[in-house]
Structure formats: C-alpha cells, structure tokens
Design a protein around this motif. Structure first.
Motif, PDB file in Angstrom:
ATOM      1  N   PRO A  44       0.828  -1.202   0.000  1.00 29.14           N
ATOM      2  CA  PRO A  44       0.000   0.000   0.000  1.00 29.14           C
ATOM      3  C   PRO A  44       0.859   1.247   0.000  1.00 29.14           C
ATOM      4  N   ALA A  45       0.346   2.291  -0.587  1.00 28.25           N
ATOM      5  CA  ALA A  45       1.087   3.540  -0.634  1.00 28.25           C
ATOM      6  C   ALA A  45       1.268   4.100   0.761  1.00 28.25           C
ATOM      7  N   ALA A  46       2.421   4.669   1.042  1.00 26.65           N
ATOM      8  CA  ALA A  46       2.672   5.280   2.336  1.00 26.65           C
ATOM      9  C   ALA A  46       1.786   6.507   2.496  1.00 26.65           C
ATOM     10  N   VAL A  47       1.417   6.781   3.729  1.00 30.21           N
ATOM     11  CA  VAL A  47       0.576   7.934   4.029  1.00 30.21           C
ATOM     12  C   VAL A  47       1.426   8.954   4.758  1.00 30.21           C
ATOM     13  N   GLY A  48       1.602  10.121   4.183  1.00 31.80           N
ATOM     14  CA  GLY A  48       2.392  11.150   4.813  1.00 31.80           C
ATOM     15  C   GLY A  48       3.873  10.800   4.830  1.00 31.80           C
ATOM     16  N   THR A  49       4.630  11.488   5.687  1.00 36.73           N
ATOM     17  CA  THR A  49       6.079  11.273   5.731  1.00 36.73           C
ATOM     18  C   THR A  49       6.550  10.844   7.119  1.00 36.73           C
ATOM     19  N   THR A  50       5.611  10.527   8.033  1.00 36.25           N
ATOM     20  CA  THR A  50       5.992  10.129   9.375  1.00 36.25           C
ATOM     21  C   THR A  50       6.780   8.822   9.338  1.00 36.25           C
ATOM     22  N   MET A  51       7.844   8.747  10.149  1.00 31.13           N
ATOM     23  CA  MET A  51       8.649   7.543  10.212  1.00 31.13           C
ATOM     24  C   MET A  51       8.607   7.005  11.635  1.00 31.13           C
ATOM     25  N   TYR A  52       8.728   5.687  11.766  1.00 27.12           N
ATOM     26  CA  TYR A  52       8.675   5.026  13.056  1.00 27.12           C
ATOM     27  C   TYR A  52       9.858   4.065  13.170  1.00 27.12           C
ATOM     28  N   PRO A  53      10.339   3.823  14.392  1.00 30.37           N
ATOM     29  CA  PRO A  53      11.461   2.881  14.550  1.00 30.37           C
ATOM     30  C   PRO A  53      11.059   1.469  14.117  1.00 30.37           C
ATOM     31  N   VAL A  54      11.919   0.821  13.339  1.00 33.07           N
ATOM     32  CA  VAL A  54      11.692  -0.553  12.893  1.00 33.07           C
ATOM     33  C   VAL A  54      12.977  -1.338  13.117  1.00 33.07           C
ATOM     34  N   GLU A  55      12.854  -2.527  13.698  1.00 41.24           N
ATOM     35  CA  GLU A  55      14.023  -3.381  13.894  1.00 41.24           C
ATOM     36  C   GLU A  55      13.646  -4.828  13.628  1.00 41.24           C
ATOM     37  N   ILE A  56      14.656  -5.626  13.323  1.00 42.67           N
ATOM     38  CA  ILE A  56      14.464  -7.059  13.133  1.00 42.67           C
ATOM     39  C   ILE A  56      14.723  -7.751  14.474  1.00 42.67           C
ATOM     40  N   SER A 143      11.180 -11.345  12.827  1.00 40.56           N
ATOM     41  CA  SER A 143      10.054 -10.459  12.544  1.00 40.56           C
ATOM     42  C   SER A 143      10.542  -9.024  12.443  1.00 40.56           C
ATOM     43  N   ALA A 144       9.853  -8.248  11.620  1.00 36.29           N
ATOM     44  CA  ALA A 144      10.042  -6.802  11.619  1.00 36.29           C
ATOM     45  C   ALA A 144       9.099  -6.215  12.660  1.00 36.29           C
ATOM     46  N   VAL A 145       9.649  -5.431  13.566  1.00 38.64           N
ATOM     47  CA  VAL A 145       8.852  -4.868  14.658  1.00 38.64           C
ATOM     48  C   VAL A 145       8.918  -3.347  14.569  1.00 38.64           C
ATOM     49  N   MET A 146       7.775  -2.737  14.346  1.00 43.97           N
ATOM     50  CA  MET A 146       7.674  -1.282  14.301  1.00 43.97           C
ATOM     51  C   MET A 146       7.080  -0.797  15.618  1.00 43.97           C
ATOM     52  N   THR A 147       7.701   0.184  16.233  1.00 43.15           N
ATOM     53  CA  THR A 147       7.185   0.780  17.460  1.00 43.15           C
ATOM     54  C   THR A 147       6.460   2.074  17.113  1.00 43.15           C
ATOM     55  N   TYR A 148       5.166   2.080  17.397  1.00 47.49           N
ATOM     56  CA  TYR A 148       4.317   3.235  17.086  1.00 47.49           C
ATOM     57  C   TYR A 148       3.911   3.904  18.390  1.00 47.49           C
ATOM     58  N   SER A 149       4.037   5.211  18.455  1.00 49.06           N
ATOM     59  CA  SER A 149       3.620   5.990  19.612  1.00 49.06           C
ATOM     60  C   SER A 149       2.521   6.951  19.196  1.00 49.06           C
ATOM     61  N   SER A 153      -5.991   5.698  16.298  1.00 51.52           N
ATOM     62  CA  SER A 153      -6.509   6.216  15.034  1.00 51.52           C
ATOM     63  C   SER A 153      -5.406   6.436  14.002  1.00 51.52           C
ATOM     64  N   GLY A 154      -4.154   6.495  14.450  1.00 44.98           N
ATOM     65  CA  GLY A 154      -3.046   6.696  13.523  1.00 44.98           C
ATOM     66  C   GLY A 154      -2.382   5.418  13.053  1.00 44.98           C
ATOM     67  N   LEU A 155      -2.879   4.265  13.505  1.00 44.40           N
ATOM     68  CA  LEU A 155      -2.225   3.008  13.149  1.00 44.40           C
ATOM     69  C   LEU A 155      -2.338   2.666  11.673  1.00 44.40           C
ATOM     70  N   ALA A 156      -3.424   3.057  11.028  1.00 44.79           N
ATOM     71  CA  ALA A 156      -3.585   2.732   9.603  1.00 44.79           C
ATOM     72  C   ALA A 156      -2.432   3.306   8.784  1.00 44.79           C
ATOM     73  N   ALA A 157      -2.083   4.572   9.041  1.00 50.18           N
ATOM     74  CA  ALA A 157      -0.986   5.194   8.314  1.00 50.18           C
ATOM     75  C   ALA A 157       0.340   4.531   8.652  1.00 50.18           C
ATOM     76  N   LEU A 162       4.887   1.074   7.021  1.00 52.06           N
ATOM     77  CA  LEU A 162       5.733  -0.088   7.264  1.00 52.06           C
ATOM     78  C   LEU A 162       5.852  -0.958   6.024  1.00 52.06           C
ATOM     79  N   TYR A 163       4.724  -1.281   5.398  1.00 55.97           N
ATOM     80  CA  TYR A 163       4.767  -2.164   4.234  1.00 55.97           C
ATOM     81  C   TYR A 163       5.296  -1.456   2.988  1.00 55.97           C
ATOM     82  N   ALA A 164       5.064  -0.164   2.899  1.00 56.15           N
ATOM     83  CA  ALA A 164       5.457   0.541   1.678  1.00 56.15           C
ATOM     84  C   ALA A 164       6.923   0.935   1.664  1.00 56.15           C
ATOM     85  N   GLU A 165       7.471   1.288   2.829  1.00 58.95           N
ATOM     86  CA  GLU A 165       8.784   1.921   2.821  1.00 58.95           C
ATOM     87  C   GLU A 165       9.808   1.345   3.777  1.00 58.95           C
TER      88      GLU A 165
END
Length: 204
Positions: A44-56, A143-149, A153-157, A162-165
């Motif tokens: 899916p296309a990324a929404v906005g430019t917000t970035m979140y920590p991702v680690e394996i 696993s790829a683990v993204m930490t969202y804060s 309501s912001g989880l969809a973006a 995560l999947y797009a970028e």
C-alpha cells in the motif's frame, strides 16, 4: 488496514484470582488457506512522511487467550470490550500483563465483512481458561517490529508506511499473521504517548 477502534483491553485490567477454569485446545493462527487469505498483494502507498522505529527481532512463541472477531478490523474494539467483561465475570486467576490483536486476513484479498482477527490477552503465569475463550499460539521467529507511539486512530498510516517503505531490503512478509502488541493503555498512559508494537513475521 487498522484505524479508529477503541482502546483495546481497556476493560480487562482487573481480573480477580477466584477460580480455575477448564482449558481449551490451542489454536495456531493459520495465515494462508485455500483462498490465499494472507499475504500482502503489492504494498500500500505510504501515508504522509511520518517515520517510526523498525528493527528485526527474533520473537519468542506467544500463547494468548481471547475472542474471535469477524468483520472490518476497525471494529475489533467492541470485541476487546466483550473480552474484558467476560474476564471479569469469570474471575480468572493471575493478572493480565499483555494485550494483543492478531490479524489473519489481508485486506487486499478478503472482503471486510469476512476478515478474521482475535482480541487477545496474556497472563504472567500459566492458567486455566473457560471454554468461551480461544487459546491462540503465535509462532515465534524473525520479525520486523515497528514501534508506534500515539493514538490508535493513527495506526492505519503506520501500517501503510511499514509495508510501503520500511521493510529492510531483501526482507519479505512470511505467510503468518501480523499482530499488534499494546504496550501501554489509556487511561494509565495518555493517548498521545501510547506504545504499540506492530509485528510482521518475515520469511526465513
């Protein structure tokens, strides 16, 4: 993917230790069936430019107890509330230490009214559960683990990003259901700073 559901597990923080219950056989989430239920079709296309920590990470297997939800993922909050009421009524021993949502079907392949998920809780000690609850075994592994804060309501973006970028180069999602782990819950933690880990199993 996911957006706008009410706080998961908000009603399940005070289970009392009053009686032991019979166990239900474990259910291992099956992500791929004859219809090809899971698996991202494209990204899916990324929404906005917000970035979140991702680690394996190498995730350990998890055992959770919960209720099935069928229908659009944003409606799972109602199932979490029902889960909380049933836990309270059952007088379960132990204390809830973790809440998680397990999502079995890919929105790109399955109609919203047919999507399957589970609203789950984990306990700090081994316990017996009523037959009303499913026992869900989540297999571990890379696993790829993204930490969202932030608010749910912001989880969809965040999922879209995560999947797009943000999956590392050369990594692909495995044929296993992704899940969310809710590390902090309102009202104990302000909604703006709630922590959610989005866990995407990866191919070996």
């Amino acid at each position: 993917m996911l957006a706008g559901y009410m706080t998961p597990g908000a009603a399940i923080c005070n289970a009392a230790a009053r009686r032991r219950c019979r166990a239900r056989p474990a259910t291992v989430p099956r992500a791929v069936d004859a219809s090809g239920s899971w698996g991202i079709v494209g990204r899916p296309a990324a929404v906005g430019t917000t970035m979140y920590p991702v680690e394996i990470r190498k995730m350990s297997p998890l055992t959770r107890f919960g209720l099935p939800h069928r229908g659009p993922y944003p409606g799972i909050g109602a199932t979490f509330l029902r889960l909380g009421h049933l836990f309270d009524a059952s007088g379960l021993p132990g204390q809830v230490v973790l809440r998680a949502g397990v999502y079995h079907d890919a929105p790109a392949r399955v109609a919203p009214d047919r999507m399957r998920s589970h609203a789950c809780c984990g306990f700090g000690a081994e316990i017996w559960m009523p037959l009303a609850f499913d026992r869900i075994v989540i297999e571990g592994g890379r696993s790829a683990v993204m930490t969202y804060s932030g608010p749910y309501s912001g989880l969809a973006a965040a999922w879209a990003w995560l999947y797009a970028e943000s999956l590392p180069a050369g990594e692909s999602p495995a044929a296993a259901p992704p899940h969310e782990i809710y590390r902090s819950l309102f009202p104990a933690i302000p909604v703006e700073t709630q922590l959610t880990e989005v866990v995407v199993p990866l191919t070996p």
